[in-house]
Design a protein around this motif. Structure first.
Motif, PDB file in Angstrom:
ATOM      1  N   LEU A 141     -12.143   3.538  -6.213  1.00 15.24           N
ATOM      2  CA  LEU A 141     -13.657   3.589  -5.800  1.00 15.24           C
ATOM      3  C   LEU A 141     -13.991   4.909  -5.248  1.00 15.24           C
ATOM      4  N   ARG A 142     -13.047   5.325  -4.447  1.00 14.90           N
ATOM      5  CA  ARG A 142     -13.439   6.626  -3.744  1.00 14.90           C
ATOM      6  C   ARG A 142     -13.043   8.013  -4.582  1.00 14.90           C
ATOM      7  N   VAL A 152      -3.956   4.725   3.167  1.00 16.22           N
ATOM      8  CA  VAL A 152      -4.806   4.665   2.093  1.00 16.22           C
ATOM      9  C   VAL A 152      -6.111   5.455   2.404  1.00 16.22           C
ATOM     10  N   TRP A 153      -6.379   5.796   3.727  1.00 11.05           N
ATOM     11  CA  TRP A 153      -7.571   6.557   3.717  1.00 11.05           C
ATOM     12  C   TRP A 153      -7.128   8.153   4.065  1.00 11.05           C
ATOM     13  N   ALA A 189       0.925  -1.091   0.014  1.00 12.60           N
ATOM     14  CA  ALA A 189       0.113   0.087  -0.013  1.00 12.60           C
ATOM     15  C   ALA A 189       1.015   1.147  -0.042  1.00 12.60           C
ATOM     16  N   ARG A 192      -4.777   2.252   7.119  1.00  8.17           N
ATOM     17  CA  ARG A 192      -5.646   3.279   7.065  1.00  8.17           C
ATOM     18  C   ARG A 192      -5.048   4.500   6.824  1.00  8.17           C
ATOM     19  N   VAL A 215      -5.141  -3.395  -3.439  1.00 13.00           N
ATOM     20  CA  VAL A 215      -6.096  -3.036  -2.519  1.00 13.00           C
ATOM     21  C   VAL A 215      -6.302  -1.636  -2.561  1.00 13.00           C
ATOM     22  N   ALA A 216      -4.949  -1.096  -2.135  1.00 10.09           N
ATOM     23  CA  ALA A 216      -4.832   0.626  -1.930  1.00 10.09           C
ATOM     24  C   ALA A 216      -5.329   1.146  -3.116  1.00 10.09           C
ATOM     25  N   GLY A 260      -7.210  -0.048  -5.633  1.00  8.56           N
ATOM     26  CA  GLY A 260      -8.899  -0.211  -5.712  1.00  8.56           C
ATOM     27  C   GLY A 260      -9.659   0.788  -4.933  1.00  8.56           C
ATOM     28  N   VAL A 261      -9.082   1.071  -3.541  1.00  3.97           N
ATOM     29  CA  VAL A 261      -9.669   1.892  -2.642  1.00  3.97           C
ATOM     30  C   VAL A 261      -9.725   3.508  -3.245  1.00  3.97           C
ATOM     31  N   TRP A 262      -8.577   3.677  -3.882  1.00  4.49           N
ATOM     32  CA  TRP A 262      -8.493   5.058  -4.453  1.00  4.49           C
ATOM     33  C   TRP A 262      -9.277   5.175  -5.527  1.00  4.49           C
TER      34      TRP A 262
END
Lengths: 231, 95
Positions: free
Chosen positions: A225-226, B91-92, A87, B88, A218-219, A221-223
């Motif tokens: 999607l958001r 990524v977040w 990530a 977290r 995964v990282a 994918g998250v970015w």
């Protein structure tokens, strides 16, 4: 990759160092975790006495169970950290892509300044390692025994623990320093751990690569999607 | 201590660990009791000692098994928690 190849030829010296790093790191990690859990719940004296006893108790009981399977624990820590590294690599590519597009860095400052700063840090680190290797060579010629294995161990422990500490640095607001130091020691021990057979070592390295790739995607994918692809 | 830690048998480590845990839980529980109920420190220590003796006498076998499980779970879950928080953060929460 160089580390893997070196690891096949050189074992850490002393050989028990990785296990001891994991054991001591686990103790420090548990102390930090217990102190965090008890803080605000008890008086200062109870925190000191009870916290010390509780963390020692957890430490001894977990070692009593883990000592039969350090292989599994080292592989677990290795995979966990490599997934997180994946990530972090994705985040790094994202920042580099943005820097090339905008000609400036997300945190402010110019690309050239930041690159020269990083190059200076790396050159200092590399010069230190080179100087140590050179000095140990001189010492060997004069009769003192400084083995290549010890040099490799010191450089590997130094570089790995610095790398892990650099990675967990952003969490210093959420965790107390002992927790992060313990985690860094555990992961350093797991990175240097020598498995019983070469085939097991290869399996763990391949699984680590898979974990790295999984963390990366995964990282991403998250970015995606958001909708936050740009930093 | 170092010899016991690295070279002692699992049974010895477990025995010392359980004793430390038992006394540690007693110290923390006694402190909580005296703070929340208003008992004196001596009275709350006595209550905790009595409770501890009952637990030790009645369920020592089960307690030992759960302690092992809990110790292992902490060793596994604490690094996991650090990594999840790091993930977290990257990524977040990263800008």
């Amino acid at each position: 990759m160089i580390g893997i190849v070196l690891d096949w030829f050189l074992a850490p010296d002393p050989g028990a160092l990785p296990v001891r790093l994991m054991v001591v790191g686990l103790g420090v990690l548990l102390t930090g975790g217990v102190a965090r859990a008890l803080r605000g719940m008890t008086s200062r004296r109870a925190l000191l006495v009870g916290g010390t006893l509780l963390s020692t108790g957890y430490w001894l009981t977990s070692i009593a169970v883990l000592r039969g399977s350090y292989d599994v624990y080292a592989a677990y820590l290795y995979l966990l950290f490599h997934a997180t590294e994946g990530a972090a690599a994705a985040h790094f590519y994202r920042k580099v892509a943005h820097a090339f597009q905008q000609r400036s860095l997300p945190g402010g400052g110019h690309l050239r300044t930041r690159v020269s700063h990083l190059a200076a840090v790396f050159s200092v680190l590399l010069s230190g390692a080179g100087l140590f290797v050179y000095r140990s060579g001189v010492a060997s010629a004069t009769g003192q025994t400084v083995t290549l294995g010890l040099t490799y161990t010191l450089v590997a422990v130094g570089v790995t623990s610095l790398g892990v500490w650099w990675r967990v640095r952003p969490l210093s607001n959420d965790y107390r320093v002992p927790t992060l130091l313990g985690f860094a020691a555990c992961v350093t021990g797991a990175e240097l751990y020598g498995y019983a057979t070469p085939s097991l070592e290869i399996v763990v390295v391949l699984a680590g690569a898979a974990a790295h790739v999984s963390g990366f995607w995964v990282a991403v994918g998250v970015w995606v999607l958001r909708g936050h692809w740009h930093p | 201590m170092t010899e016991v830690l690295f070279d002692g048998s699992s049974g010895v480590l477990l025995r010392y660990g359980v004793i430390c845990l038992f006394v540690g839980v007693g110290v923390v529980f006694s402190d909580r009791l005296s703070r929340s109920v208003g008992l004196s420190a001596r009275a709350s220590t006595l209550v905790v000692l009595a409770l501890g003796a009952m637990v030790w006498y009645g369920w020592s076998g089960t307690y030992l098994r759960w302690t092992r499980l809990f110790g292992t779970a902490l060793a596994v879950l604490l690094p996991l928690a650090v990594c999840v928080n790091l993930f977290r953060e990257i990524v977040w929460d990263a800008p």
